[in-house]
Design a protein around this motif. Structure first.
Motif, PDB file in Angstrom:
ATOM      1  N   ILE A 190       0.835  -1.207   0.000  1.00 25.86           N
ATOM      2  CA  ILE A 190       0.000   0.000   0.000  1.00 25.86           C
ATOM      3  C   ILE A 190       0.869   1.256   0.000  1.00 25.86           C
ATOM      4  CG2 ILE A 190      -1.775   1.277   1.246  1.00 25.86           C
ATOM      5  CD1 ILE A 190      -2.685  -1.335  -0.103  1.00 25.86           C
ATOM      6  N   VAL A 191       1.993   1.216   0.688  1.00 23.63           N
ATOM      7  CA  VAL A 191       2.920   2.358   0.683  1.00 23.63           C
ATOM      8  C   VAL A 191       3.432   2.603  -0.727  1.00 23.63           C
ATOM      9  CG1 VAL A 191       5.167   3.174   1.482  1.00 23.63           C
ATOM     10  CG2 VAL A 191       3.596   2.107   3.099  1.00 23.63           C
ATOM     11  N   LEU A 192       3.765   1.525  -1.444  1.00 31.13           N
ATOM     12  CA  LEU A 192       4.239   1.662  -2.823  1.00 31.13           C
ATOM     13  C   LEU A 192       3.146   2.235  -3.727  1.00 31.13           C
ATOM     14  CD1 LEU A 192       6.221  -1.690  -3.273  1.00 31.13           C
ATOM     15  CD2 LEU A 192       7.157   0.601  -2.950  1.00 31.13           C
ATOM     16  N   VAL A 193       1.909   1.805  -3.528  1.00 34.51           N
ATOM     17  CA  VAL A 193       0.801   2.328  -4.329  1.00 34.51           C
ATOM     18  C   VAL A 193       0.602   3.820  -4.077  1.00 34.51           C
ATOM     19  CG1 VAL A 193      -1.698   2.209  -4.711  1.00 34.51           C
ATOM     20  CG2 VAL A 193      -0.381   0.108  -4.451  1.00 34.51           C
ATOM     21  N   SER A 194       0.730   4.227  -2.816  1.00 34.01           N
ATOM     22  CA  SER A 194       0.529   5.641  -2.468  1.00 34.01           C
ATOM     23  C   SER A 194       1.602   6.545  -3.060  1.00 34.01           C
ATOM     24  CB  SER A 194       0.500   5.808  -0.948  1.00 34.01           C
ATOM     25  OG  SER A 194       1.757   5.477  -0.379  1.00 34.01           O
ATOM     26  N   GLN A 195       2.767   5.964  -3.443  1.00 36.95           N
ATOM     27  CA  GLN A 195       3.850   6.748  -4.021  1.00 36.95           C
ATOM     28  C   GLN A 195       3.702   6.944  -5.534  1.00 36.95           C
ATOM     29  OE1 GLN A 195       6.121   8.184  -1.966  1.00 36.95           O
ATOM     30  NE2 GLN A 195       4.878   7.235  -0.350  1.00 36.95           N
ATOM     31  N   PHE A 222      -0.654   9.967 -10.020  1.00 37.22           N
ATOM     32  CA  PHE A 222      -1.923   9.815 -10.712  1.00 37.22           C
ATOM     33  C   PHE A 222      -2.304  11.122 -11.407  1.00 37.22           C
ATOM     34  CE2 PHE A 222      -1.872   6.866  -7.192  1.00 37.22           C
ATOM     35  CZ  PHE A 222      -2.304   5.685  -7.770  1.00 37.22           C
ATOM     36  N   CYS A 223      -2.817  11.010 -12.627  1.00 41.83           N
ATOM     37  CA  CYS A 223      -3.218  12.188 -13.380  1.00 41.83           C
ATOM     38  C   CYS A 223      -4.353  11.819 -14.321  1.00 41.83           C
ATOM     39  CB  CYS A 223      -2.040  12.747 -14.179  1.00 41.83           C
ATOM     40  SG  CYS A 223      -1.325  11.567 -15.347  1.00 41.83           S
ATOM     41  N   LEU A 270      -5.081   3.850 -12.994  1.00 43.35           N
ATOM     42  CA  LEU A 270      -5.125   5.308 -13.042  1.00 43.35           C
ATOM     43  C   LEU A 270      -3.742   5.939 -12.964  1.00 43.35           C
ATOM     44  CD1 LEU A 270      -8.165   5.995 -10.664  1.00 43.35           C
ATOM     45  CD2 LEU A 270      -8.161   5.691 -13.144  1.00 43.35           C
ATOM     46  N   SER A 271      -2.714   5.140 -12.751  1.00 44.85           N
ATOM     47  CA  SER A 271      -1.360   5.683 -12.623  1.00 44.85           C
ATOM     48  C   SER A 271      -0.858   6.198 -13.962  1.00 44.85           C
ATOM     49  CB  SER A 271      -0.414   4.604 -12.089  1.00 44.85           C
ATOM     50  OG  SER A 271       0.917   5.078 -12.062  1.00 44.85           O
ATOM     51  N   CYS A 272      -0.172   7.356 -13.924  1.00 43.06           N
ATOM     52  CA  CYS A 272       0.372   7.947 -15.153  1.00 43.06           C
ATOM     53  C   CYS A 272       1.553   7.146 -15.687  1.00 43.06           C
ATOM     54  CB  CYS A 272       0.823   9.384 -14.877  1.00 43.06           C
ATOM     55  SG  CYS A 272      -0.516  10.468 -14.364  1.00 43.06           S
ATOM     56  N   LYS A 273       2.314   6.531 -14.766  1.00 40.75           N
ATOM     57  CA  LYS A 273       3.479   5.756 -15.164  1.00 40.75           C
ATOM     58  C   LYS A 273       3.105   4.279 -15.275  1.00 40.75           C
ATOM     59  CE  LYS A 273       6.751   8.910 -12.938  1.00 40.75           C
ATOM     60  NZ  LYS A 273       7.840   9.052 -11.943  1.00 40.75           N
TER      61      LYS A 273
END
Length: 231
Positions: A80-85, A88-89, A107-110
């Motif tokens: 979850i910590v990795l997801v929060s980093q 998102f755009c 939803l992640s831009c990368k």
């Protein structure tokens, strides 16, 4: 989620989404471990009935429960910590009825392929590990049940496991299909249906599956039904 439905407000803050994702993953992992512990409890009760009171003491039960809860909440924290980093755009619209991992990662831009791999390994380890422990317990239980000479004894042993086994089949079947099987990962419509099984159907069935096996509950229900008929 209920607040958003009642207020007709489909938005959720990013922090709230991450918190929901963490608790969903933690509680789901904890349930996997608890189902494995319950399978071991049934194994001891049927395969080692004379040693049950020695092996499954109150202290042992509390320790196993605490280990299940603590492991479940610790195991998902890093992911979850990795997801929060992630960054998102764009149109941050989740195509799901809650903040599940796959819809959030989309939803992640990368490129979130690394995070998807990590989450798949974590889910496979938790789900398949606890599922194998549960299956191993039931294999030993079935082998013991076959050796019971009387049909009444086999029926009693089988009734001890039916409730737990029903939950195991529904829960693990849906979870493994959702997070481990490559055929369903990415299929949004199938994922929504599978999510309903372990977020709505299984919790709804649990009280009926477990409590209706209790003789006191059966007697109280029977008494209540007789009272209703008399009125």
């Amino acid at each position: 989620m209920l607040f958003n439905i009642i207020m007709e407000n489909p938005s959720v803050p990013f922090t709230g989404c991450i918190v929901q994702l963490y608790f969903f993953g933690s509680l789901g992992s904890t349930e996997c471990f608890l189902l494995g512990v319950m399978a071991y409890d049934r194994y001891v009760a049927i395969c080692k009935p004379l040693h049950y009171s020695l092996l499954m003491t109150t202290r042992t039960s509390v320790l196993m429960s605490l280990c299940s809860w603590s492991t479940g909440f610790i195991a998902t924290f890093g992911a979850i910590v990795l997801v929060s980093q992630l960054h998102f755009c764009g149109p941050n619209q989740i195509k799901h009825f809650f903040c599940d991992l796959q819809p959030v990662l989309k939803l992640s831009c990368k490129n979130a392929q690394t995070m998807e791999t990590v989450s798949w390994i974590l889910a496979s380890t938790i789900l398949l590990g606890s599922c194998l422990l549960t299956l191993a317990s039931y294999v030993r239980i079935i082998l013991t049940m076959v050796q019971i000479p009387s049909s009444k004894g086999r029926q009693k042993a089988f009734s001890t496991c039916t409730a737990h086994l029903t939950v195991v089949i529904i829960f693990y079947g849906a979870m493994i299909s959702m997070y481990v099987s490559p055929n369903t990962v990415g299929n949004e419509e199938i994922n929504k249906v599978l999510s309903l099984l372990y977020t709505v159907i299984t919790p709804f069935m649990n009280p009926f599956i477990y409590t209706l096996r209790n003789q006191d509950v059966k007697q109280a229900l029977h008494k209540a039904m007789k009272t209703c008929k008399c009125n």
